[in-house]
Design an enzyme around this catalytic site. Structure first.
Site, mmCIF file in Angstrom:
data_model
loop_
_atom_site.group_PDB
_atom_site.id
_atom_site.type_symbol
_atom_site.label_atom_id
_atom_site.label_comp_id
_atom_site.label_asym_id
_atom_site.label_seq_id
_atom_site.Cartn_x
_atom_site.Cartn_y
_atom_site.Cartn_z
ATOM 1 N N ALA A 63 0.833 -1.208 0.000
ATOM 2 C CA ALA A 63 0.000 0.000 0.000
ATOM 3 C C ALA A 63 0.869 1.259 0.000
ATOM 4 O O ALA A 63 2.004 1.234 0.449
ATOM 5 C CB ALA A 63 -0.902 -0.007 1.227
ATOM 6 N N GLY A 104 0.549 -5.618 -0.047
ATOM 7 C CA GLY A 104 -0.218 -5.591 -1.289
ATOM 8 C C GLY A 104 0.611 -6.046 -2.479
ATOM 9 O O GLY A 104 0.069 -6.560 -3.471
ATOM 10 N N GLU A 107 0.303 -9.653 -2.482
ATOM 11 C CA GLU A 107 -1.093 -9.980 -2.834
ATOM 12 C C GLU A 107 -1.323 -9.841 -4.336
ATOM 13 O O GLU A 107 -2.052 -10.633 -4.940
ATOM 14 C CB GLU A 107 -2.051 -9.087 -2.041
ATOM 15 C CG GLU A 107 -2.048 -9.449 -0.555
ATOM 16 C CD GLU A 107 -2.914 -8.522 0.277
ATOM 17 O OE1 GLU A 107 -2.718 -7.297 0.168
ATOM 18 O OE2 GLU A 107 -3.773 -9.012 1.026
ATOM 19 N N GLU A 127 1.478 -6.691 7.239
ATOM 20 C CA GLU A 127 0.395 -5.806 7.709
ATOM 21 C C GLU A 127 0.166 -5.872 9.214
ATOM 22 O O GLU A 127 -0.228 -4.892 9.842
ATOM 23 C CB GLU A 127 -0.914 -6.139 6.985
ATOM 24 C CG GLU A 127 -0.982 -5.672 5.544
ATOM 25 C CD GLU A 127 -0.334 -6.608 4.549
ATOM 26 O OE1 GLU A 127 0.402 -7.536 4.975
ATOM 27 O OE2 GLU A 127 -0.539 -6.416 3.344
#
Ligand code: NAD
Length: 706
Positions: A63, A104, A107, A127
């Site tokens: 992120a 992310g 991901e 995270e």
């Protein structure tokens, strides 16, 4: 197409290259660009497969932190949408993971059909360190690809794995060679996939393989992490999300992940952990100092005094490969100090953390001496002799004569006036405080004490040096005890006073550890040594004379020769490693209370925590107002890295903001009224606290005003 994602083609393979330095943070512009780039490649009939890779050193760091909390963070296309689109792609999408893939970033790779990784790539979902869980499908896709055990361990610890480990776990399909051209190899890999007509592989079509999962796995896993995750909110939700991956089809699991993610985002723990994340990025900004100021080179260091602190300080530098001279005027003390360093390394070697060769190499960087002549050429000197102004001044006078121009002259004093020490030299601009915490080779905190005349480049150099030896620096101003010890003095004062008022040391410690402190106050005092605390009080007797109850129990233990762990008795009795309650301490406190006219009573755990922690916060407010700390988050770092304050509370000042400053102020006022003379003197609210409450602001806002 946007330059954030560049497009190229190699035969029938379309290549999307992320190009948003420094870390390819998945902010709205990059998400839009990935979507556009993918749709462009999809629409091209000449393209049969799509590679996603990056132009930077990292594949993708996750992120975009600058988007945190802003509407852009969830604006469409948000990450789950982009990933779903990739996952449903009718053409195979391959992540060519050229470097770290975190959060992310991983991901993104997990939503692709295949993953090809650089051998040095690190892959992780960190995270949990921000008090949240991976909200871009990580908790659902990773268990499907790597199994529940690997997934839950990675997600709850936040620790990344290597490409080789990821290959073995099954969420990387192939690792590139060590020396080839990464992208060329990635393209070759994709060509092979096309040649064998490799199938599309969507996590939506997969189930989590639980055939090898031990019975009771999750219950046992919860137990195994219970201690280190006590107080945190996110780890349990991470586990629940992985359990959902086993129980639910992907689409429903993703929904569950979102619910759990949103639960985490709204917790005080998430706010606290994110506050600390930003605190660690703000601490090197020093008011009035241009960060671009060129630093002085530090290629050699000397440490003066080979006692408890000097030895530990020297280890930091030799660990970082910097040649270090250790000076002590007492030859025996010098030999002892060097012996302790060697023993410390040997203990590490026994635990398998160091090789014999490494010990040899590190000890080879250390030179012991009793002569100041050996300090002529060093770039930085750190003094760690006895805490005595006259001795320190003498040392600095000598350093002034011996050291080369431009050498940085630092003191490790805990309480003494750095300006006065600097005045013993003809070059106060080169003098600074470098306050390490004990054990100095272990504790991460470094208070950098800025004297009235310390030069900017000396501050910048100290900050860089801290990074080189892997410390967390906080720049503070000159005052008694600086930030950490000045605040802990209030905490200790209330702790000792409540023993006098009838709380047992064990109750005090239990209340504090239940609050989340790594160690209770009485255990901490016993560890640090009752003699150390006594000497500090001795230097301030005049100031404390008005309060005959001040730390009397600690003084009494000192008089009895009970210095804590080192003498086997202090607030507690020590038998080997075992700590036992000492009924005599309770009796001593009761006798002293009677003598001093202090009423003994039952004290609640809430009162213990409030009087100790709120007093500390009140002092923190004064420290902020005086500019001794530049921002409240700096104070929080001091407490996190120097005093075992729970990270999930974010440090004392963040805890105060979260609790509400009005509540803290009201509590201080109430103790001020209830505690007689003691309250009247010690519970005077800091003007800044009153002002912030009146203005409906918090400590973090105050940081914004400076
Ligand atoms: P220590 O007594 O263990 O060691 C001091 C060493 O300095 C001794 O080996 C002594 O021989 C040597 N020494 C004394 N005078 C000297 C001189 N003129 N020249 C050279 N060597 C000399 O003390 P310590 O606990 O390591 O503390 C050192 C400094 O670090 C003090 O200023 C103290 O306040 C500060 N400090 C201590 C701690 C702690 O927890 N011990 C924590 C932070 C800072």
């Amino acid at each position: 197409m946007s330059e954030l994602v560049t497009y190229s083609q190699s035969g029938k393979i379309g290549i999307l290259t992320l190009n948003s330095p420094p870390v390819n943070g998945l902010g709205l512009p990059l998400r839009r660009a990935i979507k556009a780039g993918y749709e462009n490649a999809l629409a091209d009939d000449g393209v049969q497969a799509i590679i996603i890779t990056s132009a930077g050193k990292l594949f993708c760091g996750g992120a975009d932190i600058s988007e945190f909390g802003s509407p852009d963070a969830i604006a469409e296309p948000h990450l789950p949408m982009v990933l779903e689109q990739l996952e449903k792609s009718p053409k195979p999408v391959i992540a060519a993971i050229n470097g770290a893939a975190l959060g992310g970033g991983l991901e993104l790779a997990l939503a692709c059909d295949y993953r090809f990784a650089h051998p040095k790539a690190k892959l992780g979902l960190p995270e949990v360190h921000l008090g949240i869980l991976p909200g871009g499908g990580g908790t659902q896709r990773l268990p499907r690809l790597a199994g529940a055990e690997t997934a839950v361990k990675m997600i709850t610890s936040g620790i990344p794995v290597s490409a080789a480990q990821a290959l073995q776990a099954g969420f990387v399909d192939e690792v590139a060679s060590d020396d080839g051209d990464f992208l060329t190899e990635a393209v070759e890999y994709v060509k092979e996939l096309l040649a064998i007509d490799a199938p599309l592989r969507s996590c939506a079509d997969m189930e989590v393989d639980t055939s090898k999962l031990p019975e009771n796995f999750f219950a046992e896993f919860r137990n195994s992490i219970a201690r280190q995750t006590r107080g945190y909110y996110a780890p349990e939700r991470c586990i629940q999300a992985v359990e959902a991956a086993i129980e639910l089809p992907l689409a429903e699991g993703l929904k569950r992940e979102q619910e759990l993610f949103l639960e985490c985002v709204q917790t005080p723990q998430a706010r606290a952990q994110q506050h600390l994340f930003f605190a660690e990025r703000a601490n090197t900004k020093v008011p009035g100092v241009d960060p671009k100021t060129p630093a002085r080179p530090i290629n050699s260091v000397a440490v003066i005094g080979s006692g408890t602190m000097g030895g530990g300080i020297a280890m930091n530098f030799i660990n970082a490969g910097i040649p270090t001279t250790l000076l002590d005027l007492n030859g025996e003390a010098l030999d002892r100090g060097i012996g302790v360093i060697r023993t410390n390394y040997e203990i590490s070697a026994k635990k398998g953390k160091l090789s014999v060769e490494q010990i040899k190499q590190r000890m080879g960087l250390l030179k012991g001496t009793t002569s100041y002549d050996d300090l002529k050429e060093v770039d930085l000197v750190i003094e760690a002799v006895f805490e005595d102004m006259a001795i320190k001044k003498q040392v600095f006078e000598t350093l002034d004569k011996v050291c080369k121009p431009g050498a940085i002259l630092a003191t490790n004093t805990s309480t003494l006036d750095v300006n006065e020490i600097a005045s013993a030299t003809s070059r106060p601009e080169d003098v600074i405080g470098l306050h390490f915490f004990s054990p100095a080779n272990v504790m991460k905190l470094l208070e950098i004490v800025r004297g009235a005349r310390t030069a900017d480049d000396v501050i910048v150099t100290s900050l860089q040096m801290a990074k080189a030896i892997r410390k967390v620096p906080v720049v503070v101003g000159v005052c008694f005890g600086f930030v950490g010890n000045r605040m802990v003095e209030c905490y200790g004062r209330e702790g000792a006073r409540m023993v006098l008022e009838g709380a047992s040391p064990a109750q005090i410690d239990r209340a504090l550890t239940e609050f989340g402190m790594a160690m209770g106050f009485c255990s901490m005092a016993d560890l640090a040594g009752g003699d150390v605390g006594y000497l500090v009080r001795e230097s301030r007797r005049d100031e404390l004379a008005h309060d005959p109850t001040y730390a009397v129990i600690a003084d009494k233990l000192y008089e009895l020769g009970r210095y804590g762990q080192k003498t086997g008795r202090g607030f507690y009795i020590y038998e080997g490693r075992e700590q036992k309650e000492d009924p005599e301490v309770v009796q001593l406190a009761s006798d002293l209370a009677a003598e001093l006219g202090v009423e003994q009573r039952e004290i609640s755990d809430q009162e213990i925590v409030e009087r100790m922690i709120f007093s500390m916060i009140n002092e923190g407010a004064r420290i902020l107002e005086e500019g001794i700390a530049s921002r409240s988050s700096d104070i929080d770092l001091v407490y996190l890295y120097g005093y075992g304050f729970p990270a999930w509370r974010g440090g004392p000042m963040q805890y105060a903001d979260e609790t509400g400053l009005a509540y803290i102020l009201a509590a201080l006022q109430s103790y001020r009224e209830r505690l007689g003379e003691h309250g009247k003197h010690w519970f005077q609210p800091a003007p800044l606290l009153e002002k912030l409450v009146a203005d409906n602001k918090n400590f973090n806002d105050f940081a914004g005003l400076t």
